[in-house]
Scaffold this active site. Structure first.
Site: not given
Length: 182
Positions: A95, A123, A97, A126
């Site tokens: 991801h 999510c 992040e 994260c």
């Protein structure tokens, strides 16, 4: 030709330039960063900034040296949600992040007390990383359909989360078949 040039100059002078806020500015940078993403299911970017200074960026992409979705197709896994619904997720990529946080670690930049800008509610994984690295604030463009647990964790950890739009991000469920490589 001279008339057009004069008209353009007059139009430019009469329009007042409005500087974006820092949040608008960094969100726009995150959009630009997302253009490097290598998974068409979730092209997103992330910016981490503190004191009006950009610290690091990240975008959705496979781990360094591994194949990208855009080249070899998605690596899909089914996810069963608490409400009984099942969704497909591509697990080939990291991801945005996560990539921004790992970039900070890789280059030795402290992100404690910073603001993270991203496309939608981070999510759960994260969110846990964001909490543990000391991010103080999260600014998202929209909500993630499964973001309630992340929002609750942020609240409990004392991290503010703000949305530009109070709506759920809609994104396409792209084909699961791998693409042909050339």
């Amino acid at each position: 030709m001279e008339t057009i040039k004069i008209e353009l100059e007059q139009t430019t002078r009469t329009k007042k330039h409005i500087r974006p806020s820092w949040d608008e500015y960094f969100m726009e940078v995150a959009h630009t960063i997302s253009k490097r993403a290598t998974c068409d299911r979730g092209r997103s970017g992330c910016v981490i900034a503190r004191d009006a200074r950009l610290l690091v960026t990240g975008y959705v992409g496979s781990p360094t040296g591994l194949p990208h979705c855009d080249d070899v197709g998605h690596q899909m896994k089914k996810l069963l949600h608490e409400d009984g619904s099942i969704t497909n997720h591509c697990v080939r990529t990291v991801h945005a992040e996560q990539n921004a946080i790992t970039q900070a670690a890789k280059v030795g930049v402290s992100i404690a007390g910073a603001t993270l800008y991203c496309r939608m509610t981070p999510c759960r994984v994260c969110a846990m990383l964001i909490i543990n690295c000391g991010i103080a604030r999260v600014v998202c463009e929209r909500k993630y359909h499964d973001g309630a647990q992340s929002e609750a964790m942020f609240k409990e950890a004392g991290i503010s989360i703000e949305y530009k739009f109070n709506e759920v991000e809609e994104y396409e469920n792209q084909a699961e078949a791998p693409r042909a490589t050339s």
